[in-house]
Every structure is written in C-alpha cells, then in structure tokens.
Scaffold this motif. Structure first.
Motif, mmCIF file in Angstrom:
data_model
loop_
_atom_site.group_PDB
_atom_site.id
_atom_site.type_symbol
_atom_site.label_atom_id
_atom_site.label_comp_id
_atom_site.label_asym_id
_atom_site.label_seq_id
_atom_site.Cartn_x
_atom_site.Cartn_y
_atom_site.Cartn_z
ATOM 1 N N ILE A 35 0.843 -1.201 0.000
ATOM 2 C CA ILE A 35 0.000 0.000 0.000
ATOM 3 C C ILE A 35 0.877 1.249 0.000
ATOM 4 C CG2 ILE A 35 -1.664 1.329 1.360
ATOM 5 C CD1 ILE A 35 -2.851 -1.397 2.222
ATOM 6 N N VAL A 36 1.933 1.239 0.814
ATOM 7 C CA VAL A 36 2.859 2.375 0.858
ATOM 8 C C VAL A 36 3.541 2.552 -0.491
ATOM 9 C CG1 VAL A 36 4.969 3.259 1.927
ATOM 10 C CG2 VAL A 36 3.223 2.168 3.338
ATOM 11 N N ALA A 37 4.023 1.462 -1.080
ATOM 12 C CA ALA A 37 4.696 1.544 -2.382
ATOM 13 C C ALA A 37 3.735 2.046 -3.456
ATOM 14 C CB ALA A 37 5.267 0.182 -2.767
ATOM 15 N N THR A 38 2.475 1.634 -3.394
ATOM 16 C CA THR A 38 1.482 2.086 -4.366
ATOM 17 C C THR A 38 1.182 3.573 -4.193
ATOM 18 O OG1 THR A 38 0.507 -0.127 -4.355
ATOM 19 C CG2 THR A 38 -0.827 1.646 -5.273
ATOM 20 N N LEU A 39 1.119 4.031 -2.959
ATOM 21 C CA LEU A 39 0.914 5.466 -2.723
ATOM 22 C C LEU A 39 2.084 6.291 -3.247
ATOM 23 C CD1 LEU A 39 -0.674 5.452 0.833
ATOM 24 C CD2 LEU A 39 -1.773 6.105 -1.312
ATOM 25 N N ILE A 40 3.301 5.802 -3.056
ATOM 26 C CA ILE A 40 4.462 6.517 -3.591
ATOM 27 C C ILE A 40 4.404 6.559 -5.108
ATOM 28 C CG2 ILE A 40 6.979 6.440 -3.827
ATOM 29 C CD1 ILE A 40 7.049 5.225 -1.004
ATOM 30 N N PHE A 45 3.702 9.702 -9.891
ATOM 31 C CA PHE A 45 3.066 9.829 -11.207
ATOM 32 C C PHE A 45 2.352 11.169 -11.313
ATOM 33 C CE2 PHE A 45 -0.634 9.347 -13.983
ATOM 34 C CZ PHE A 45 -0.003 8.980 -15.158
ATOM 35 N N ALA A 46 1.620 11.545 -10.269
ATOM 36 C CA ALA A 46 0.915 12.834 -10.277
ATOM 37 C C ALA A 46 1.892 14.002 -10.350
ATOM 38 C CB ALA A 46 0.034 12.957 -9.039
ATOM 39 N N THR A 50 1.768 16.777 -13.344
ATOM 40 C CA THR A 50 1.565 18.193 -13.006
ATOM 41 C C THR A 50 2.890 18.760 -12.530
ATOM 42 O OG1 THR A 50 0.922 17.587 -10.770
ATOM 43 C CG2 THR A 50 -0.846 17.877 -12.368
ATOM 44 N N LEU A 51 3.717 19.158 -13.451
ATOM 45 C CA LEU A 51 5.062 19.634 -13.141
ATOM 46 C C LEU A 51 5.022 20.949 -12.366
ATOM 47 C CD1 LEU A 51 6.609 18.888 -16.618
ATOM 48 C CD2 LEU A 51 7.010 17.638 -14.514
ATOM 49 N N PRO A 52 6.058 21.212 -11.550
ATOM 50 C CA PRO A 52 6.102 22.489 -10.836
ATOM 51 C C PRO A 52 6.146 23.649 -11.833
ATOM 52 C CG PRO A 52 7.900 21.051 -10.137
ATOM 53 C CD PRO A 52 7.186 20.372 -11.249
ATOM 54 N N MET A 99 9.604 6.827 -8.808
ATOM 55 C CA MET A 99 8.514 6.041 -9.390
ATOM 56 C C MET A 99 9.006 4.658 -9.814
ATOM 57 S SD MET A 99 5.818 7.056 -12.280
ATOM 58 C CE MET A 99 4.531 5.940 -12.732
ATOM 59 N N LEU A 100 10.178 4.602 -10.420
ATOM 60 C CA LEU A 100 10.744 3.318 -10.836
ATOM 61 C C LEU A 100 10.973 2.405 -9.627
ATOM 62 C CD1 LEU A 100 12.012 1.578 -13.140
ATOM 63 C CD2 LEU A 100 14.179 2.635 -12.508
ATOM 64 N N LEU A 101 11.527 2.946 -8.543
ATOM 65 C CA LEU A 101 11.779 2.139 -7.348
ATOM 66 C C LEU A 101 10.485 1.638 -6.715
ATOM 67 C CD1 LEU A 101 14.645 4.210 -5.691
ATOM 68 C CD2 LEU A 101 14.840 1.964 -6.763
#
Length: 148
Positions: A35-40, A45-46, A50-52, A99-101
């Motif tokens: 669940i933690v890895a999915t949230l990361i 991804f978000a 939505t870039l700064p 994201m890759l990790l």
C-alpha cells in the motif's frame, strides 16, 4: 510407548507449522508495505504529470513544454533562471527514479504473493521490497525539495 521415528515426525511437523506462521506474518507485513509503495507510485506519477510551475500556455512553438525547462530570453536574471532549470531537471530525474523504485517494489510484493513455502525466499522478497520502498521514499522527498 512411541517409537523414535514418530517423535521426529511430530517435531518436524511443529517446525513446519511455525514456519508457515512466520511466512503468514511476513505476507501480512507485505500487504501493508505494498500500500505504501502504491501510494508513492501514485504521488510520483501525479508529480510527473503536473510539473512544478506548470506548462507554457501561449500559442508559441513551445506550447505544452514545462515552464522551468526553458531559459528565459527577455532580460531576466540568467543565473537564477539557470539555477531554476537545474533544480527542475534534478526534480524530473529524482521523481522518475522514485517512481521506478516504487513500481519495482510493487512487482516484488506481487511475486511474493504467490504460494511460496520457503521462509528464506519470502524473507528475501520482504527485505528487497522494504529497501526499494525506503529508497523510493527518500528520492521522492529529494524530488519534492528540488521542486520547491
């Protein structure tokens, strides 16, 4: 009176039950870690979408490009612009690594969800997933700091 062989079998069954209990506990831990890895993965991804500072909205040839990826040419401070661009580039790299990790950790946890009876293998998957998730969290924090 029992024979010696029946005692050995009973002892072996006891350790097998204990091993299954430990594997079950490890798999329960993996469920919360996935669940933690999915949230990361979701957050990174978000952040990537939505870039700064947003995207260029004008009708120029650069429409849709990230604002921080372009150096200004209208007389603003070139040093500050170059610094902002360097921070933006490191943000993109660190965000992609995070994201890759996290996606790799999700794959490891998925593989570990298969019926595996070897406690060492399950423990290795848990450790590898933990390490990948930890480094994903650290690089996500670094990307956030570069995006400020």
């Amino acid at each position: 009176m029992r024979s010696l062989s029946s005692l050995e079998i009973k002892k072996d069954n006891g350790s097998s039950i204990e091993s299954e209990r430990i594997i079950s506990e490890m798999k329960k831990t993996m469920k919360s870690h996935v669940i933690v890895a999915t949230l990361i993965a979701t957050v990174t991804f978000a952040e990537g979408i939505t870039l700064p500072s947003g995207h260029i909205q004008s009708g120029s040839n650069n429409q849709g490009m990230a604002v921080l990826s372009m150096l200004p040419t209208n007389g603003t401070d070139r040093y500050m612009a170059a610094k902002a661009r360097a921070n933006f580039e490191s943000f993109v790299v660190e965000n992609s690594i995070a994201m890759l990790l996290s996606m790799s950790a999700i794959v490891i946890y998925f593989i570990a969800s298969f019926p595996i009876k070897d406690m060492r293998t399950v423990g290795t998957y848990l450790l590898l997933g933990n390490i990948l998730t930890l480094f994903a969290m650290l690089t996500m924090v670094a990307a956030f700091l570069d995006g400020l």
